[in-house]
Structures are given as structure tokens and as C-alpha cells.
Design a protein around this motif. Structure first.
Motif, PDB file in Angstrom:
ATOM      1  N   LYS A   8      43.509   7.338 -48.062  1.00 20.43           N
ATOM      2  CA  LYS A   8      43.718   5.977 -47.592  1.00 20.43           C
ATOM      3  C   LYS A   8      43.049   5.019 -48.566  1.00 20.43           C
ATOM      4  O   LYS A   8      41.992   5.327 -49.135  1.00 20.43           O
ATOM      5  CB  LYS A   8      43.111   5.825 -46.192  1.00 20.43           C
ATOM      6  CG  LYS A   8      43.316   4.469 -45.541  1.00 20.43           C
ATOM      7  CD  LYS A   8      42.800   4.501 -44.101  1.00 20.43           C
ATOM      8  CE  LYS A   8      43.051   3.192 -43.381  1.00 20.43           C
ATOM      9  NZ  LYS A   8      42.734   3.283 -41.935  1.00 20.43           N
ATOM     10  N   LEU A   9      43.658   3.858 -48.765  1.00 22.44           N
ATOM     11  CA  LEU A   9      43.062   2.851 -49.632  1.00 22.44           C
ATOM     12  C   LEU A   9      41.745   2.369 -49.015  1.00 22.44           C
ATOM     13  O   LEU A   9      41.706   2.043 -47.829  1.00 22.44           O
ATOM     14  CB  LEU A   9      44.028   1.681 -49.773  1.00 22.44           C
ATOM     15  CG  LEU A   9      44.040   0.911 -51.089  1.00 22.44           C
ATOM     16  CD1 LEU A   9      44.497   1.814 -52.235  1.00 22.44           C
ATOM     17  CD2 LEU A   9      44.950  -0.296 -50.977  1.00 22.44           C
ATOM     18  N   PRO A  10      40.647   2.357 -49.762  1.00 25.94           N
ATOM     19  CA  PRO A  10      39.380   1.874 -49.193  1.00 25.94           C
ATOM     20  C   PRO A  10      39.516   0.445 -48.679  1.00 25.94           C
ATOM     21  O   PRO A  10      40.274  -0.358 -49.243  1.00 25.94           O
ATOM     22  CB  PRO A  10      38.418   1.935 -50.388  1.00 25.94           C
ATOM     23  CG  PRO A  10      39.021   2.929 -51.321  1.00 25.94           C
ATOM     24  CD  PRO A  10      40.500   2.802 -51.155  1.00 25.94           C
ATOM     25  N   LYS A  11      38.824   0.135 -47.621  1.00 22.92           N
ATOM     26  CA  LYS A  11      38.899  -1.199 -47.035  1.00 22.92           C
ATOM     27  C   LYS A  11      38.469  -2.247 -48.070  1.00 22.92           C
ATOM     28  O   LYS A  11      37.449  -2.091 -48.744  1.00 22.92           O
ATOM     29  CB  LYS A  11      38.006  -1.282 -45.797  1.00 22.92           C
ATOM     30  CG  LYS A  11      38.368  -2.419 -44.865  1.00 22.92           C
ATOM     31  CD  LYS A  11      37.734  -2.245 -43.496  1.00 22.92           C
ATOM     32  CE  LYS A  11      38.258  -3.288 -42.523  1.00 22.92           C
ATOM     33  NZ  LYS A  11      37.671  -3.129 -41.190  1.00 22.92           N
ATOM     34  N   GLY A  12      39.271  -3.289 -48.200  1.00 20.91           N
ATOM     35  CA  GLY A  12      38.970  -4.356 -49.149  1.00 20.91           C
ATOM     36  C   GLY A  12      39.396  -4.064 -50.574  1.00 20.91           C
ATOM     37  O   GLY A  12      39.265  -4.913 -51.462  1.00 20.91           O
TER      38      GLY A  12
END
Length: 515
Positions: free
Chosen positions: A189-193
């Protein structure tokens, strides 16, 4: 075979823009190349305006290139007064007017056009010949021969054979790292931010083409900025996009190839599929450039990033084409679940309260593009859970995406996405509840619906539709070893809980246009 001085007509289709084809190596003034924009190609589906404009623009650029190389070219535009709006009619006229004695064409990638040109050639009183497009790693029939006598067609097996045949990332008969497939490393998953690299967009002026289309009755969908067309329309731009991908995106491509994030429509994907599917660039040069970059900068590009990309090109792309030519035309009618529903109205507008679908569809209408997980696990997932007729789904995917050509669209949509082929391409239906969407994206946090709720007010529709799908199709799916666990969970649920879930799903299906 053509004699040396025989007046010859060569047809080049809109997805045969191969600048390096052997046809074009020699200048021969007895050969006339013909390209044409015809209604039979614009009207077999309702296409995105960017798709129609993109094809016409790329075709015109290719025709200009041929003329610069001193080839003799006839180009028929969509509104030309002499355009009879079909390949056969235009070709017959040209053959008569130009006293053509020999006709040649390259193998079409679409079954429909293959039939058209075979029938046309057989109807001619002059000689004809067909040539390979010199583009793919495998022949049309290679996959069928490879799996002859087998009940299942496992992509991984074909992928490994292609690697061996073309000596790609190999050391003798073994993969150079000792491991064939790094898919398990490519599901982050793409890291938050995290903001992915800003995509390379072109700014070609295609306003004239868009204006010409607007003067016809051609039906299109989607948006376009005609003075700043973002897609590559020639080989130079395609190569520029390839180099951008390798420098800016490949280092994180594998890790985040399944990730989704609102507003980030391109992420680390190559967006080379339009250039590849029109043949402006070749799969071999794409792979070679990626491998060269990894060899030169292994500290920057980890092997799993490279292998995931190579597998998409030499694995899935070749595999899907092989399935297409093995199973057509019957494949286009397969409907394993006998689904009959129509697409929700909001598939054409993006106006839904489901965040993942709103973002994916809006993006598709704006850019004529969504990456493979958005297509498979958002729009495709919903269509399958909702029981949409695969004919409807096919037409939508074929129309809305700039890279969608029948041979690659139908196998991915009707096969991989909708399981309408009953398991030829995929071993199980690709369906999920909200849990998967949340695992791989940042859609759910700001959604109108609650990802955690299965029933009740604002319960995410994916949750009840998921269980409704398995309940509805238990006769066909319960013996599938890859999804037996889901039926174990379903069978252990309390009868009252099942009833509430199915009632929730029924309510959503009856009110699908309001979701």
C-alpha cells in the motif's frame, strides 16, 4: 508474391504504427501505403474522445513520417468526401483507380478485422499476401500449441517459456536470481501522505482532429484538452515516456503496482500501453531498456521492481493475446454466471457516493486511463458482484480506455475481471469486500460509506454484495479449491445474519443507480 514492378497496395491499420517494420526499410515507387479513418472503427463501441483523437493523431503522424521517408502514401481522413467509411469499400475504390495488381496487409490483432481482411482478400481478382506485424514475442498460435492437451492455461508456465525462448533475465535455463516470480514483493500500500512522481504529460495540439470529429455523428464519452493532448502520438514521444518511466517510476513500480490513492491517477505505472498497443514502440525494446537500467543501477532499481514489469510485458500481455487467438470467436460470448444486469448510470458520469468507484471512473473519464488494479478490483469487482452482463462490461472497458483494443481488453475483462470464461484465464473470480480495497488504497477513510459495516445505514455496498455473490453462485463455485475457505465462513454464519446480509445486498442492487 509480388513481382518487381507490380503496382502494389499496402494497408496499414491504426494499431500497426511500427516505425521499424521491415516494410519501410526500402523505398519502392511501385508500392502505395494506405491508411484510413473509418466509421466501422469509430462506431463498434462508444469510445473515449481521447481514444479516437489519439488514434487519429498517431496515424497521421505515422503517415507524415512515411512521406518524409519518400514512401508513397494515401491517407483518408474521417470527413474526406471520398471516404466510403469501411476498409473494403475504400480499398476496392483505390485498387480500381490506381490500377493495383497486388494487395498486402499485416496480420490484424482483432479477430473481427482478421475476418474482414481475409474475406476481402479472397474476393479480389488480384493477388494478395499477408505479413507479420513483427511486434510480439509469440505467434498467434504459440500459446495454443504450448498448452495443447492441458485443461488449464497457467500464465506462469507460459511466462517462463517466453523468458527461456528469448533469453530474458536468464542464466542458461534458469532465472538469473534463482527465482522466477517476485509478485509477493509487489503488493504494498502507498504510505500515507506519499506523493508519487508527477507524471510526464505531453501537450500536443490535436484541436483540428477534435473539431473534425465534432462535425460527425460519432458518439464519444469523456473529456479532452485538445490543445494539450497528454498521450504520446509518435515514436519519439513514446520513447521519451519510456525513458521517464525507467528513470522516475521503475524504482518503485513493483512495490506499488497494486496500490491506489485518490487523486494520484498515474502513480508509478508506465502508461506505455497505448504506445505498445499501437506498436509505436516494441515490447522487446521496452524490456531491454528496463533491464539495461537495472544492470547499470542495481543500487537504485531492485530486482523485484524490474521483474514485475517484465512479467507484465512478456508474461500477461503475450499470454492474453495467445488466449484470444486460441478461444475466439466463442470467447466473446462466454457468460459463465449468466449475468444480465445493466451497468449503473454512474459508470458514465462517476457520480456515486462510493469513493473508490467515484475516483476510478472520474479519472477514467478525464484521462482515458486507470491502472490494472483499479480496473480489476474496483470497477471490475463491482460489476461482477452486481451481476452486470459481461457484454456491457466489455463495451465499457473497450470504449473508455485509450489502450483498449479487443485482443487485450476482452481477455482481461471477460476473463480475468468478470470470470465469464469460467476459469480459462483466472483460477478464481477476483471479487472482494471493502477489506481489500482498504488494504490497497486510501479511498475508504473519506468515503460516504463505512468500510467496516456489512449491513445497516451507510454500510459499504461491497460487503453485502460480496457475500450475496458467493451465495448466489455456490453451485458453480463451492467446489473451487481456491475459495473453499469463503464458503466455510459463509456456512458457519447464523441464518439470521445471512438473511440480513442478503436483504442488504438486494436493497443495494434494486437501488444501484443511487449508490
Amino acid at each position: 508474391m509480388k513481382n518487381k514492378n507490380t503496382p502494389t497496395l499496402r494497408l496499414v491499420l491504426g494499431d500497426q504504427l511500427n516505425y521499424n517494420h521491415s516494410w519501410f526499410e526500402t523505398i519502392d515507387n511501385t508500392i502505395t501505403y494506405v491508411m484510413m479513418e473509418v466509421r466501422t472503427e469509430t462506431d463498434y463501441a462508444t469510445h473515449h474522445i481521447q481514444k479516437v483523437v489519439g488514434f487519429f493523431a498517431a496515424m497521421r503522424q505515422f503517415a507524415d513520417w512515411l512521406q518524409l521517408k519518400n514512401h508513397k502514401v494515401l491517407y483518408i481522413k474521417i470527413n474526406d468526401s471520398n471516404n466510403l467509411q469501411s476498409f473494403e469499400s475504400n480499398l476496392n475504390t483505390i485498387i480500381k483507380q490506381e490500377n493495383i495488381a497486388h494487395f498486402e496487409y499485416q496480420l490484424p490483432d482483432e479477430y473481427r478485422l482478421d475476418c474482414v481482411l481475409k474475406n476481402f482478400s479472397s474476393s479480389l481478382s488480384i493477388s494478395s499476401e499477408v505479413f507479420d506485424t513483427e511486434h510480439f514475442f509469440s505467434t498467434r498460435n504459440e500459446l495454443g500449441a504450448f498448452f495443447e492437451g492441458k485443461k488449464t492455461f497457467v500464465m506462469e508456465s507460459f511466462y517462463r517459456t517466453m523468458r527461456k525462448k528469448h533469453d530474458i533475465l536468464m542464466e542458461g535455463n534458469n532465472p538469473i536470481t534463482g527465482q522466477w516470480n517476485y509478485d509477493s514483493d509487489n503488493r504494498k500500500k502507498l504510505p500515507k501522505g506519499h506523493l508519487a512522481t508527477t507524471p510526464l504529460l505531453f501537450s500536443s495540439d490535436v484541436a483540428l482532429i477534435e473539431e473534425e470529429i465534432s462535425k460527425t455523428t460519432i458518439q464519444t464519452i469523456g473529456k479532452i484538452e485538445a490543445k494539450n493532448f497528454i498521450w504520446p502520438i509518435n515514436r519519439d514521444q513514446s520513447l521519451e515516456l519510456l525513458q521517464f518511466f525507467i528513470a522516475e517510476c521503475l524504482p518503485l513500480f513493483g512495490s506499488y503496482q497494486d496500490a491506489m490513492s485518490p487523486g494520484q491517477w498515474s502513480l508509478y505505472h508506465s502508461r506505455l500501453s497505448f504506445s505498445l498497443n499501437t506498436k509505436m514502440i516494441s515490447p522487446l525494446e521496452v524490456i531491454n531498456e528496463a533491464i539495461r537500467a537495472w544492470q547499470n543501477h542495481p543500487e537504485r532499481i531492485e530486482y523485484n521492481q524490474l521483474e514485475g514489469f517484465v512479467r507484465q510485458i512478456i508474461g500477461w500481455r503475450e499470454y492474453m493475446r495467445g488466449i484470444y487467438w486460441l478461444k475466439m470467436p466463442e470467447y466473446a460470448k462466454l457468460n459463465f454466471f449468466n449475468h444480465k444486469e445493466k451497468l449503473p448510470d454512474w459508470f458514465w458520469t462517476g457520480k456515486t457516493k462510493m469513493n473508490c468507484l467515484k475516483d476510478t471512473i472520474t479519472q477514467s473519464l478525464e484521462y482515458a486511463y486507470a491502472h490494472h488494479i483499479q480496473r480489476l478490483m474496483v470497477t471490475g469487482n463491482f460489476a461482477l458482484l452486481a451481476g452486470i452482463d459481461p457484454d456491457e462490461v466489455d463495451q465499457w472497458y473497450l470504449g473508455i480506455y485509450i489502450d483498449a483494443i479487443d485482443w487485450v481488453e476482452i481477455t482481461n475483462t471477460r476473463g480475468m475481471s468478470q470470470f465469464a470464461d469460467g476459469g480459462i484465464v483466472g483460477t478464481k473470480p477476483y471479487v472482494s469486500s471493502a477489506a481489500y480495497v482498504d488494504k490497497m488504497s486510501h479511498y475508504c477513510g473519506s468515503c460516504f460509506y463505512n468500510k467496516a459495516k456489512k449491513t445497516g445505514e451507510k454500510a459499504c455496498p461491497f460487503n453485502s454484495l460480496y457475500w450475496n455473490f458467493y451465495d448466489k453462485h455456490k453451485d458453480k463455485l463451492s467446489q473451487n479449491p481456491r475459495i473453499g475457505m469463503m464458503y466455510n465462513v459463509w456456512n458457519k454464519m447464523k441464518p439470521d445474519d445471512k438473511t440480513v446480509l442478503l436483504e442488504q445486498a438486494d436493497y443495494y442492487l434494486k437501488n444501484i443507480n443511487s449508490l
